[in-house]
Design an enzyme around this catalytic site. Structure first.
Site, PDB file in Angstrom:
ATOM      1  N   SER A  75       0.840  -1.212   0.000  1.00 19.13           N
ATOM      2  CA  SER A  75       0.000   0.000   0.000  1.00 19.13           C
ATOM      3  C   SER A  75       0.874   1.261   0.000  1.00 19.13           C
ATOM      4  O   SER A  75       0.509   2.275  -0.602  1.00 19.13           O
ATOM      5  CB  SER A  75      -0.983  -0.002   1.176  1.00 19.13           C
ATOM      6  OG  SER A  75      -0.302   0.177   2.389  1.00 19.13           O
ATOM      7  N   LYS A 132      23.882 -14.295   2.206  1.00 18.06           N
ATOM      8  CA  LYS A 132      23.226 -12.980   2.215  1.00 18.06           C
ATOM      9  C   LYS A 132      23.999 -12.003   1.335  1.00 18.06           C
ATOM     10  O   LYS A 132      23.424 -11.155   0.650  1.00 18.06           O
ATOM     11  CB  LYS A 132      23.170 -12.477   3.660  1.00 18.06           C
ATOM     12  CG  LYS A 132      22.530 -11.121   3.824  1.00 18.06           C
ATOM     13  CD  LYS A 132      22.246 -10.820   5.281  1.00 18.06           C
ATOM     14  CE  LYS A 132      21.713  -9.405   5.431  1.00 18.06           C
ATOM     15  NZ  LYS A 132      21.031  -9.168   6.683  1.00 18.06           N
ATOM     16  N   ASN A 170      13.349   4.299   5.627  1.00 13.00           N
ATOM     17  CA  ASN A 170      12.369   3.278   6.009  1.00 13.00           C
ATOM     18  C   ASN A 170      11.181   3.963   6.674  1.00 13.00           C
ATOM     19  O   ASN A 170      11.314   5.062   7.213  1.00 13.00           O
ATOM     20  CB  ASN A 170      13.016   2.293   6.995  1.00 13.00           C
ATOM     21  CG  ASN A 170      12.067   1.182   7.420  1.00 13.00           C
ATOM     22  OD1 ASN A 170      11.331   0.629   6.582  1.00 13.00           O
ATOM     23  ND2 ASN A 170      12.046   0.847   8.694  1.00 13.00           N
ATOM     24  N   HIS A 210       8.127   3.201   9.582  1.00 12.34           N
ATOM     25  CA  HIS A 210       7.730   2.282  10.654  1.00 12.34           C
ATOM     26  C   HIS A 210       6.411   2.755  11.251  1.00 12.34           C
ATOM     27  O   HIS A 210       6.240   3.952  11.513  1.00 12.34           O
ATOM     28  CB  HIS A 210       8.827   2.232  11.730  1.00 12.34           C
ATOM     29  CG  HIS A 210       8.495   1.253  12.800  1.00 12.34           C
ATOM     30  ND1 HIS A 210       8.501  -0.112  12.577  1.00 12.34           N
ATOM     31  CD2 HIS A 210       8.080   1.415  14.082  1.00 12.34           C
ATOM     32  CE1 HIS A 210       8.125  -0.732  13.678  1.00 12.34           C
ATOM     33  NE2 HIS A 210       7.871   0.176  14.608  1.00 12.34           N
TER      34      HIS A 210
HETATM   35  C1  GAR Z   1       3.838  -0.668   6.759  1.00 12.77           C
HETATM   36  O1  GAR Z   1       2.854  -0.430   7.740  1.00 12.77           O
HETATM   37  C2  GAR Z   1       5.210  -0.318   7.272  1.00 12.77           C
HETATM   38  O2  GAR Z   1       5.200   0.737   8.188  1.00 12.77           O
HETATM   39  C3  GAR Z   1       5.608  -1.620   7.954  1.00 12.77           C
HETATM   40  O3  GAR Z   1       5.193  -2.594   7.050  1.00 12.77           O
HETATM   41  C4  GAR Z   1       3.957  -2.164   6.471  1.00 12.77           C
HETATM   42  C5  GAR Z   1       3.973  -2.462   4.993  1.00 12.77           C
HETATM   43  O4  GAR Z   1       2.702  -2.238   4.466  1.00 12.77           O
HETATM   44  N1  GAR Z   1       7.006  -1.667   8.215  1.00 12.77           N
HETATM   45  C6  GAR Z   1       7.513  -2.107   9.371  1.00 12.77           C
HETATM   46  O5  GAR Z   1       6.835  -2.611  10.254  1.00 12.77           O
HETATM   47  C7  GAR Z   1       9.019  -1.953   9.535  1.00 12.77           C
HETATM   48  N2  GAR Z   1       9.436  -2.351  10.817  1.00 12.77           N
HETATM   49  P1  GAR Z   1       2.464  -2.095   2.918  1.00 12.77           P
HETATM   50  O6  GAR Z   1       3.094  -3.337   2.269  1.00 12.77           O
HETATM   51  O7  GAR Z   1       0.972  -2.073   2.731  1.00 12.77           O
HETATM   52  O8  GAR Z   1       3.140  -0.834   2.454  1.00 12.77           O
END
Ligand code: GAR
Length: 221
Positions: free
Chosen positions: A20, A73, A115, A117
């Site tokens: 998203s 990796k 990033n 979060h």
């Molecule tokens: C998002 O809410 C992002 O903040 C989180 O993954 C989700 C991805 O959603 N990231 C973390 O938790 C990083 N620690 P999306 O695939 O719908 O963009």
């Protein structure tokens, strides 16, 4: 900032799942809310991730790089770096990329990896930021956009936005509120990174004077 194509910064979004945020960034570039940027590449490590279909919809090139087909990796990341170089990427945007990048990788793209979060860091790091904040019972949580360093959800903070948790909220309603804020804040942070003068001083990110439209540039190297 970084490598530009006709004065545009080439962005690679790294994502493992729903996508998203990827879609929000793609829309923001299309509508001009993120200026001087080109969404050049999706890097995805999950063959079944819905984000791949979103990339196709927005006609964004996909680099599918599965970790399990590489012996180490290092080999996995080297392959990704090759894709990034081939596509002249100047900014890497992690959006639900569920892997920790190595220090070697981060060094190659120093201060050019960000990033998002779904909590107010340094609280509630990890894969369940929304649920952890909800379960803890905090009244205010939010969203953080930050530079990436070697630790999970840790580097210098670029922008944060709070989200209130009200008594009537459920985990599901909170998720909706958080994602809505993410989809606004991430494009705003990316636009600011590309267009404004940012300095990193220790853990602080200082956003100083807005650049003139003629010479968009960032100090980050
Ligand atoms: C998002 O809410 C992002 O903040 C989180 O993954 C989700 C991805 O959603 N990231 C973390 O938790 C990083 N620690 P999306 O695939 O719908 O963009």
């Amino acid at each position: 900032m970084g490598v530009c194509n006709e004065m545009k910064t080439n962005i690679a979004v790294f994502a493992s799942g729903r996508g998203s945020n990827f879609a929000a960034i793609a829309k923001a570039i299309k509508s001009g809310r993120i200026k001087k940027a080109n969404l050049a590449l999706l890097v995805c490590d999950n063959l079944n991730a819905p984000v791949i279909l979103k990339a196709k919809k927005f006609k964004v090139k996909v680099a599918l790089v599965r970790r399990d087909i590489f012996p180490t990796k290092n080999d996995f990341e080297d392959r990704i770096i090759r894709y990034l170089k081939e596509n002249k990427i100047g900014l890497i945007v992690l959006a639900g990329f569920m892997r920790l990048l190595s220090l070697g990788f981060i060094r190659v793209y120093k201060n050019r990896i960000i990033n998002i979060h779904p909590a107010l860091l340094p609280s509630f790091k990890g894969a369940e930021g929304i649920k952890d904040a909800f379960d803890y019972g905090v009244k205010i949580t939010g969203v953080t956009v930050h530079f990436v360093d070697g630790q999970m959800d840790h580097g210098p903070i670029i922008m944060q936005k709070e989200v209130k948790i009200e008594e009537k909220d459920t985990l599901e309603s909170l998720e909706v509120k958080i994602h809505k804020v993410e989809h606004k804040l991430y494009p705003e942070a990316i636009n600011s990174l590309i267009r404004e003068k940012l300095r990193i001083k220790g853990r602080r990110v200082i956003i100083s004077n807005r650049q003139s439209r003629k010479r968009p540039q960032s100090d980050l190297r």
